[in-house]
Design a protein around this motif. Structure first.
Motif, short mmCIF file in Angstrom:
data_model
loop_
_atom_site.label_atom_id
_atom_site.label_comp_id
_atom_site.label_asym_id
_atom_site.label_seq_id
_atom_site.Cartn_x
_atom_site.Cartn_y
_atom_site.Cartn_z
N GLU A 82 -12.58 4.10 4.07
CA GLU A 82 -13.35 4.17 2.83
C GLU A 82 -13.09 2.97 1.92
OE1 GLU A 82 -13.64 7.41 -0.82
OE2 GLU A 82 -12.75 8.03 1.08
N TYR A 83 -11.86 2.49 1.92
CA TYR A 83 -11.45 1.37 1.07
C TYR A 83 -10.98 0.23 1.99
CZ TYR A 83 -11.12 5.15 -2.39
OH TYR A 83 -11.38 6.23 -3.20
N GLU A 84 -11.89 -0.69 2.26
CA GLU A 84 -11.62 -1.73 3.26
C GLU A 84 -10.50 -2.69 2.89
OE1 GLU A 84 -15.32 -3.61 4.23
OE2 GLU A 84 -16.23 -1.70 4.83
N THR A 85 -10.14 -2.76 1.61
CA THR A 85 -9.09 -3.69 1.19
C THR A 85 -7.69 -3.08 1.35
OG1 THR A 85 -9.27 -2.95 -1.10
CG2 THR A 85 -10.57 -4.88 -0.47
N LEU A 86 -7.61 -1.79 1.65
CA LEU A 86 -6.30 -1.13 1.78
C LEU A 86 -5.63 -1.55 3.09
CD1 LEU A 86 -4.39 0.89 0.40
CD2 LEU A 86 -5.42 2.67 1.82
N ARG A 87 -4.33 -1.81 3.01
CA ARG A 87 -3.54 -2.22 4.17
C ARG A 87 -2.32 -1.32 4.32
NH1 ARG A 87 -7.60 -3.98 5.26
NH2 ARG A 87 -8.36 -6.08 5.01
N LEU A 88 -1.86 -1.21 5.57
CA LEU A 88 -0.67 -0.42 5.88
C LEU A 88 0.40 -1.31 6.50
CD1 LEU A 88 0.89 2.28 6.28
CD2 LEU A 88 -0.28 2.47 8.50
N ALA A 89 1.60 -1.25 5.92
CA ALA A 89 2.77 -1.95 6.47
C ALA A 89 3.79 -0.92 6.91
CB ALA A 89 3.37 -2.89 5.43
N VAL A 126 0.06 -0.01 1.31
CA VAL A 126 0.91 1.17 1.44
C VAL A 126 2.01 0.75 2.40
CG1 VAL A 126 1.09 3.53 2.32
CG2 VAL A 126 -0.92 2.84 0.99
N ILE A 127 3.26 0.93 1.98
CA ILE A 127 4.41 0.52 2.78
C ILE A 127 5.23 1.76 3.12
CG2 ILE A 127 6.50 -0.90 2.86
CD1 ILE A 127 5.21 -2.56 0.51
N VAL A 128 5.54 1.93 4.41
CA VAL A 128 6.43 3.01 4.86
C VAL A 128 7.44 2.40 5.84
CG1 VAL A 128 4.67 4.82 4.59
CG2 VAL A 128 4.94 3.69 6.81
N SER A 129 8.53 3.14 6.07
CA SER A 129 9.50 2.66 7.06
C SER A 129 9.33 3.40 8.39
CB SER A 129 10.94 2.79 6.55
OG SER A 129 11.35 4.14 6.53
N MET A 184 -0.25 -1.42 -9.67
CA MET A 184 0.64 -1.91 -8.63
C MET A 184 -0.16 -2.23 -7.37
SD MET A 184 2.86 1.52 -7.58
CE MET A 184 2.97 2.25 -9.19
N LYS A 185 0.19 -3.34 -6.76
CA LYS A 185 -0.53 -3.78 -5.56
C LYS A 185 0.13 -3.29 -4.27
CE LYS A 185 -2.89 -7.76 -7.44
NZ LYS A 185 -4.13 -7.06 -7.65
N GLN A 186 1.45 -3.09 -4.30
CA GLN A 186 2.16 -2.57 -3.12
C GLN A 186 2.99 -1.36 -3.55
OE1 GLN A 186 3.58 -5.67 -4.32
NE2 GLN A 186 2.13 -7.03 -3.35
N VAL A 187 2.80 -0.25 -2.83
CA VAL A 187 3.58 0.94 -3.14
C VAL A 187 4.35 1.38 -1.88
CG1 VAL A 187 1.76 2.66 -2.64
CG2 VAL A 187 3.58 3.21 -4.26
N LEU A 188 5.60 1.67 -2.10
CA LEU A 188 6.45 2.23 -1.05
C LEU A 188 6.28 3.74 -1.10
CD1 LEU A 188 8.81 2.27 0.97
CD2 LEU A 188 10.37 2.05 -0.99
#
Length: 185
Positions: A68-75, A46-49, A1-5
């Motif tokens: 550590e993981y430069e491709t990781l994003r936070l929404a 990583v998606i949070v509300s 999975m590419k996007q996880v809530l």
């Protein structure tokens, strides 16, 4: 999975009223372990509300992992505008620090709180825009995450490949015991 809530209990549901509570470290360790496994499988978002509790701790973990993981994003996708309006100063400070580092910020409802429908709209939107759910929830300890878990299970029935990962109270207990063992050595 590419996007996880990522979601779970509010801090108050866990009896956590201080940022220094030892349970926070255990929860963050569980989240980190699971998120690292997902990153190794291709997780990008990583998606949070932005709810106070598991969601903000997950955001903090995601930001730590991003080093550590430069491709990781936070929404951070809130249910409505200014959800932190009635929080105390310390909570607002933590929240604004997370928002300042997030890669994407938005609100499902473009107005301040008007009713519970905004939480339902948030849940529907977040499920529709993620490929899986990572949830800290123990079915033996009722709480607000139950509603999203039920919705996610229904969503998974009609959405092929939608993943649901639940970190239970038992899982957290195992991590706490591992920590005690490490401290004991």
């Amino acid at each position: 999975m590419k996007q996880v809530l990522v979601t779970g209990y509010k801090a108050s549901e866990l009896g956590i009223f201080s940022g220094k509570h030892p349970g926070i470290g255990i929860i963050k360790k569980a989240l980190k372990k699971q998120l690292q496994a997902l990153i190794d499988e291709g997780l990008e978002w990583v998606i949070v509300s932005g709810q106070w509790g598991v969601e903000l701790w997950a955001a903090e973990v995601a930001l730590e992992l991003r080093a550590e993981y430069e491709t990781l994003r936070l929404a951070v996708i809130t249910p409505f505008l200014e959800q932190e309006e009635n929080w105390n100063e310390q909570k607002k400070e933590t929240y604004s620090g997370i928002l300042a580092q997030a890669d994407y910020i938005n609100s499902v409802s473009k107005q301040k709180y008007t009713g519970p429908w905004q939480f339902k709209a948030r849940d529907r939107f977040l499920l529709d825009n993620s490929e899986g759910l990572l949830l800290i929830y123990d079915e033996e300890q009722e709480g607000s995450p139950r509603f999203l878990l039920e919705l996610a299970r229904k969503h998974a029935e009609v959405t092929p490949g939608y993943g649901i990962i639940v970190i239970s109270g038992h899982d957290l207990q195992n991590i706490a015991e591992e920590e005690q063992y490490v401290d004991y050595e």
